[in-house]
Design an enzyme around this catalytic site. Structure first.
Site, PDB file in Angstrom:
ATOM      1  N   TYR A 109      -1.816   0.160  10.597  1.00 13.39           N
ATOM      2  CA  TYR A 109      -1.813  -0.274   9.187  1.00 13.39           C
ATOM      3  C   TYR A 109      -0.531   0.195   8.510  1.00 13.39           C
ATOM      4  CZ  TYR A 109      -3.661  -0.980   4.411  1.00 13.39           C
ATOM      5  OH  TYR A 109      -3.853  -1.383   3.105  1.00 13.39           O
ATOM      6  N   SER A 134       0.872  -1.178   0.000  1.00 14.79           N
ATOM      7  CA  SER A 134       0.000   0.000   0.000  1.00 14.79           C
ATOM      8  C   SER A 134       0.902   1.218   0.000  1.00 14.79           C
ATOM      9  CB  SER A 134      -0.867   0.001   1.263  1.00 14.79           C
ATOM     10  OG  SER A 134      -1.512   1.250   1.427  1.00 14.79           O
TER      11      SER A 134
END
Ligand SMILES: NC(=O)c1ccc[n+]([C@@H]2O[C@H](COP(=O)([O-])OP(=O)(O)OC[C@H]3O[C@@H](n4cnc5c(N)ncnc54)[C@H](OP(=O)(O)O)[C@@H]3O)[C@@H](O)[C@H]2O)c1
Length: 271
Positions: free
Chosen positions: A163, A150
């Site tokens: 995250y 990501s």
């Protein structure tokens, strides 16, 4: 039901389709990637925890003329991953897609259990599956490992803590593996998407709050779709075997950087 690629399908021979394993293939980017790789001529092994979701995607692939198999699997269960690996006689491509985010709390207020869960799936899940399939990927003679990280794996943002940390871990795993495999016939490709509108990602992150999840994308002119990212995966995987795309960052045009998202203002309500 354990999946075994029939021996007749996996023996050497140029006409045999390459085998691609996709984790988290029952929804979003994983499902689109499974469909894309099947359309590109791969025999796709779909894994994920929800069998009904995997079966639906498998049905779509089969209806479109592709070939696939379904194997329910939790990537955080190392023993189950090793058992899964033993059912495969050939693996050419591994797409480590299973992952996700939990919560938007600050570092000061986050629940360590959420951080642990994110680390389990986004980092250790990738580790378990990659370790288990590496012998088959090496044996293929031209293996490809894809890690869906990501942009959170490259830039921190407020409320992203757990995250961000986990996806930095996924990035570190991919970068280290590439160094360690140098000289062997396995390439490692990291794909780091920015804002992608999928059915479940934001909903899971925001613990089922559909209105808050919709707000993530509000006013953004065409966030990436799962198909956009899958297209990038398929393109990267189908480059000649000596070409290694180390890292692809892919964002919607409306997102110039992690904090720079253009949003069209909501029309004012008339009095
Ligand atoms: N959407 C975005 O904006 C975005 C941006 C950048 C990167 N990503 C990354 O792209 C990947 C796919 O995201 P997505 O947007 O397609 O979200 P998604 O639809 O929620 O996909 C996540 C998939 O992972 C599977 N999964 C979760 N935990 C698992 C586990 N323990 N074992 C096996 N499978 C597991 C889920 O299926 P089951 O629940 O059935 O297991 C699901 O199919 C994730 O790694 C995500 O972090 C997403």
């Amino acid at each position: 039901m354990p999946h075994r690629v029939p021996a007749a399908d996996v023996t050497s021979g140029p006409s045999r389709p390459p085998v691609a394993v996709v984790t988290g293939a029952g929804s979003g980017i994983g499902a689109a990637t499974a469909r894309g790789l099947a359309a590109a001529g791969h025999h796709v092994v779909l894994t994920g925890r929800r069998k009904d979701r995997l079966d639906t995607v498998a049905g779509e692939i089969t209806a479109a003329g592709g070939t696939c198999a379904v194997h329910p699997l939790d990537v955080t269960d190392a023993a189950a991953v090793r058992a899964f690996a033993r059912t495969l006689e050939r693996v050419d491509v591994l797409v480590n897609n299973a992952g996700g985010a939990l919560g938007t709390e600050t570092v000061a207020t986050a629940d360590p259990a959420d951080w642990a869960a994110m680390f389990e799936v986004n980092v250790l899940g990738v580790l378990h599956v990659t370790q288990a399939l590496l012998p088959a990927l090496r044996a293929s003679g031209d293996g490809t490992v894809v890690v869906l990280s990501s942009t959170a794996g490259h830039t921190a943002y407020e409320g992203g803590g757990g995250y961000v940390a986990a996806k930095h871990g996924a990035h570190a795993l991919a970068a280290t593996l590439r160094l360690e495999l140098c000289g062997e016939p396995v390439r490692v490709i990291e794909i780091a998407p920015g804002l992608v509108r999928t059915e479940e990602f934001a909903l899971n992150r925001l613990r089922g709050d559909a209105a808050a999840a919709a707000g993530v994308y509000r006013g953004v002119d065409r966030p990436l779709t799962a198909e956009d990212v899958a297209d990038t995966v398929s393109w990267a995987v189908t480059r000649p075997a000596h070409v290694n795309l180390d890292l692809i960052v892919v964002r919607p045009r409306a997102q110039a950087a992690q904090h720079k998202i253009h949003r069209t203002p909501e029309p004012r309500a008339t009095p």
